[in-house]
Design a protein around this motif. Structure first.
Motif, PDB file in Angstrom:
ATOM      1  N   PRO A 201      45.775  -0.468   6.627  1.00 26.40           N
ATOM      2  CA  PRO A 201      46.357   0.241   5.482  1.00 26.40           C
ATOM      3  C   PRO A 201      46.879  -0.722   4.406  1.00 26.40           C
ATOM      4  O   PRO A 201      46.712  -0.476   3.215  1.00 26.40           O
ATOM      5  CB  PRO A 201      47.498   1.059   6.088  1.00 26.40           C
ATOM      6  CG  PRO A 201      47.129   1.226   7.516  1.00 26.40           C
ATOM      7  CD  PRO A 201      46.418  -0.056   7.886  1.00 26.40           C
ATOM      8  N   VAL A 202      47.488  -1.807   4.833  1.00 29.18           N
ATOM      9  CA  VAL A 202      47.975  -2.805   3.872  1.00 29.18           C
ATOM     10  C   VAL A 202      46.796  -3.521   3.233  1.00 29.18           C
ATOM     11  O   VAL A 202      46.766  -3.739   2.019  1.00 29.18           O
ATOM     12  CB  VAL A 202      48.938  -3.811   4.552  1.00 29.18           C
ATOM     13  CG1 VAL A 202      49.347  -4.913   3.581  1.00 29.18           C
ATOM     14  CG2 VAL A 202      50.158  -3.101   5.106  1.00 29.18           C
ATOM     15  N   PHE A 203      45.794  -3.859   4.031  1.00 31.41           N
ATOM     16  CA  PHE A 203      44.613  -4.537   3.499  1.00 31.41           C
ATOM     17  C   PHE A 203      43.935  -3.705   2.421  1.00 31.41           C
ATOM     18  O   PHE A 203      43.538  -4.225   1.372  1.00 31.41           O
ATOM     19  CB  PHE A 203      43.610  -4.867   4.605  1.00 31.41           C
ATOM     20  CG  PHE A 203      42.302  -5.380   4.066  1.00 31.41           C
ATOM     21  CD1 PHE A 203      42.200  -6.680   3.605  1.00 31.41           C
ATOM     22  CD2 PHE A 203      41.189  -4.560   4.003  1.00 31.41           C
ATOM     23  CE1 PHE A 203      41.006  -7.155   3.076  1.00 31.41           C
ATOM     24  CE2 PHE A 203      39.996  -5.021   3.489  1.00 31.41           C
ATOM     25  CZ  PHE A 203      39.896  -6.322   3.020  1.00 31.41           C
ATOM     26  N   ASP A 204      43.789  -2.414   2.647  1.00 33.40           N
ATOM     27  CA  ASP A 204      43.141  -1.544   1.666  1.00 33.40           C
ATOM     28  C   ASP A 204      43.855  -1.609   0.322  1.00 33.40           C
ATOM     29  O   ASP A 204      43.221  -1.685  -0.732  1.00 33.40           O
ATOM     30  CB  ASP A 204      43.108  -0.096   2.162  1.00 33.40           C
ATOM     31  CG  ASP A 204      42.205   0.098   3.372  1.00 33.40           C
ATOM     32  OD1 ASP A 204      41.343  -0.770   3.623  1.00 33.40           O
ATOM     33  OD2 ASP A 204      42.378   1.118   4.069  1.00 33.40           O
ATOM     34  N   GLN A 205      45.175  -1.608   0.353  1.00 38.12           N
ATOM     35  CA  GLN A 205      45.953  -1.618  -0.879  1.00 38.12           C
ATOM     36  C   GLN A 205      45.937  -2.983  -1.570  1.00 38.12           C
ATOM     37  O   GLN A 205      45.775  -3.059  -2.791  1.00 38.12           O
ATOM     38  CB  GLN A 205      47.375  -1.152  -0.593  1.00 38.12           C
ATOM     39  CG  GLN A 205      47.394   0.291  -0.152  1.00 38.12           C
ATOM     40  CD  GLN A 205      48.563   0.642   0.714  1.00 38.12           C
ATOM     41  OE1 GLN A 205      49.446  -0.173   0.964  1.00 38.12           O
ATOM     42  NE2 GLN A 205      48.597   1.879   1.187  1.00 38.12           N
ATOM     43  N   VAL A 206      46.079  -4.055  -0.798  1.00 38.50           N
ATOM     44  CA  VAL A 206      46.092  -5.379  -1.439  1.00 38.50           C
ATOM     45  C   VAL A 206      44.704  -5.756  -1.949  1.00 38.50           C
ATOM     46  O   VAL A 206      44.593  -6.468  -2.950  1.00 38.50           O
ATOM     47  CB  VAL A 206      46.665  -6.494  -0.536  1.00 38.50           C
ATOM     48  CG1 VAL A 206      48.136  -6.256  -0.258  1.00 38.50           C
ATOM     49  CG2 VAL A 206      45.884  -6.681   0.725  1.00 38.50           C
TER      50      VAL A 206
ATOM     51  N   ARG B  41      52.739  -2.865  -5.076  1.00 42.75           N
ATOM     52  CA  ARG B  41      53.986  -2.235  -4.650  1.00 42.75           C
ATOM     53  C   ARG B  41      53.748  -1.287  -3.476  1.00 42.75           C
ATOM     54  O   ARG B  41      54.544  -1.231  -2.542  1.00 42.75           O
ATOM     55  CB  ARG B  41      54.623  -1.466  -5.808  1.00 42.75           C
ATOM     56  CG  ARG B  41      56.040  -1.008  -5.476  1.00 42.75           C
ATOM     57  CD  ARG B  41      56.630  -0.240  -6.648  1.00 42.75           C
ATOM     58  NE  ARG B  41      58.046   0.009  -6.494  1.00 42.75           N
ATOM     59  CZ  ARG B  41      58.587   0.903  -5.664  1.00 42.75           C
ATOM     60  NH1 ARG B  41      57.816   1.612  -4.880  1.00 42.75           N
ATOM     61  NH2 ARG B  41      59.883   1.075  -5.607  1.00 42.75           N
ATOM     62  N   LEU B  42      52.658  -0.560  -3.521  1.00 42.59           N
ATOM     63  CA  LEU B  42      52.319   0.341  -2.420  1.00 42.59           C
ATOM     64  C   LEU B  42      52.076  -0.451  -1.127  1.00 42.59           C
ATOM     65  O   LEU B  42      52.515  -0.041  -0.051  1.00 42.59           O
ATOM     66  CB  LEU B  42      51.095   1.170  -2.786  1.00 42.59           C
ATOM     67  CG  LEU B  42      50.692   2.289  -1.834  1.00 42.59           C
ATOM     68  CD1 LEU B  42      51.830   3.283  -1.637  1.00 42.59           C
ATOM     69  CD2 LEU B  42      49.457   2.996  -2.370  1.00 42.59           C
ATOM     70  N   ALA B  43      51.419  -1.584  -1.240  1.00 41.78           N
ATOM     71  CA  ALA B  43      51.187  -2.440  -0.070  1.00 41.78           C
ATOM     72  C   ALA B  43      52.512  -2.963   0.478  1.00 41.78           C
ATOM     73  O   ALA B  43      52.728  -2.987   1.698  1.00 41.78           O
ATOM     74  CB  ALA B  43      50.273  -3.606  -0.431  1.00 41.78           C
ATOM     75  N   LEU B  44      53.411  -3.378  -0.404  1.00 46.63           N
ATOM     76  CA  LEU B  44      54.724  -3.860   0.028  1.00 46.63           C
ATOM     77  C   LEU B  44      55.481  -2.755   0.758  1.00 46.63           C
ATOM     78  O   LEU B  44      56.031  -2.970   1.840  1.00 46.63           O
ATOM     79  CB  LEU B  44      55.532  -4.346  -1.172  1.00 46.63           C
ATOM     80  CG  LEU B  44      56.988  -4.706  -0.892  1.00 46.63           C
ATOM     81  CD1 LEU B  44      57.082  -5.914   0.042  1.00 46.63           C
ATOM     82  CD2 LEU B  44      57.734  -4.960  -2.190  1.00 46.63           C
ATOM     83  N   GLU B  45      55.494  -1.569   0.189  1.00 46.11           N
ATOM     84  CA  GLU B  45      56.203  -0.453   0.807  1.00 46.11           C
ATOM     85  C   GLU B  45      55.609  -0.109   2.175  1.00 46.11           C
ATOM     86  O   GLU B  45      56.341   0.122   3.143  1.00 46.11           O
ATOM     87  CB  GLU B  45      56.163   0.760  -0.110  1.00 46.11           C
ATOM     88  CG  GLU B  45      57.053   1.868   0.343  1.00 46.11           C
ATOM     89  CD  GLU B  45      57.248   2.934  -0.723  1.00 46.11           C
ATOM     90  OE1 GLU B  45      57.876   3.952  -0.398  1.00 46.11           O
ATOM     91  OE2 GLU B  45      56.780   2.760  -1.857  1.00 46.11           O
ATOM     92  N   THR B  46      54.303  -0.116   2.282  1.00 48.26           N
ATOM     93  CA  THR B  46      53.633   0.165   3.553  1.00 48.26           C
ATOM     94  C   THR B  46      53.992  -0.891   4.595  1.00 48.26           C
ATOM     95  O   THR B  46      54.305  -0.569   5.744  1.00 48.26           O
ATOM     96  CB  THR B  46      52.108   0.224   3.355  1.00 48.26           C
ATOM     97  OG1 THR B  46      51.813   1.240   2.398  1.00 48.26           O
ATOM     98  CG2 THR B  46      51.388   0.524   4.653  1.00 48.26           C
ATOM     99  N   ALA B  47      53.972  -2.158   4.201  1.00 46.30           N
ATOM    100  CA  ALA B  47      54.279  -3.256   5.131  1.00 46.30           C
ATOM    101  C   ALA B  47      55.734  -3.205   5.584  1.00 46.30           C
ATOM    102  O   ALA B  47      56.037  -3.385   6.769  1.00 46.30           O
ATOM    103  CB  ALA B  47      53.966  -4.596   4.480  1.00 46.30           C
ATOM    104  N   VAL B  48      56.642  -2.955   4.655  1.00 49.54           N
ATOM    105  CA  VAL B  48      58.070  -2.910   4.999  1.00 49.54           C
ATOM    106  C   VAL B  48      58.353  -1.731   5.928  1.00 49.54           C
ATOM    107  O   VAL B  48      59.069  -1.871   6.928  1.00 49.54           O
ATOM    108  CB  VAL B  48      58.942  -2.862   3.728  1.00 49.54           C
ATOM    109  CG1 VAL B  48      60.396  -2.541   4.058  1.00 49.54           C
ATOM    110  CG2 VAL B  48      58.845  -4.185   2.975  1.00 49.54           C
TER     111      VAL B  48
END
Length: 88
Positions: free
Chosen positions: A13-18, A37-44
């Protein structure tokens, strides 16, 4: 090849966004910011779900999550500063 390929296997999920942010970086900076920002939020949020030492803050929004004391201790000042820049 993406500079984030190492994320694909375990954090898709993070890979898709980054990867979307990476593709848009030059052609659509606003879109790149959105996906970053979406990737950061998903990772956190993944960290809060999987790291037992993190205490949930008063709210589930990104600002509260990255300003929580246990997150700051775990991530360190450098990473928290970068997260704040992306958040803002």
């Amino acid at each position: 090849m993406s500079q984030f390929a190492f994320l694909q296997a375990e954090f898709s999920p993070v890979f898709d966004q980054v990867s979307k942010a990476e593709i848009a970086a030059l052609s659509d900076p606003r879109g790149a910011y959105f996906y970053s920002r979406l990737a950061l939020e998903t990772a956190v949020k993944w960290m809060y779900a999987h790291v037992g030492t993190l205490r949930s803050p008063y709210s589930n929004d990104l600002s509260a999550l990255i300003h929580e004391g246990t997150f700051n201790t775990l991530a360190g000042n450098s990473l928290v500063t970068k997260a704040r820049i992306i958040k803002d």
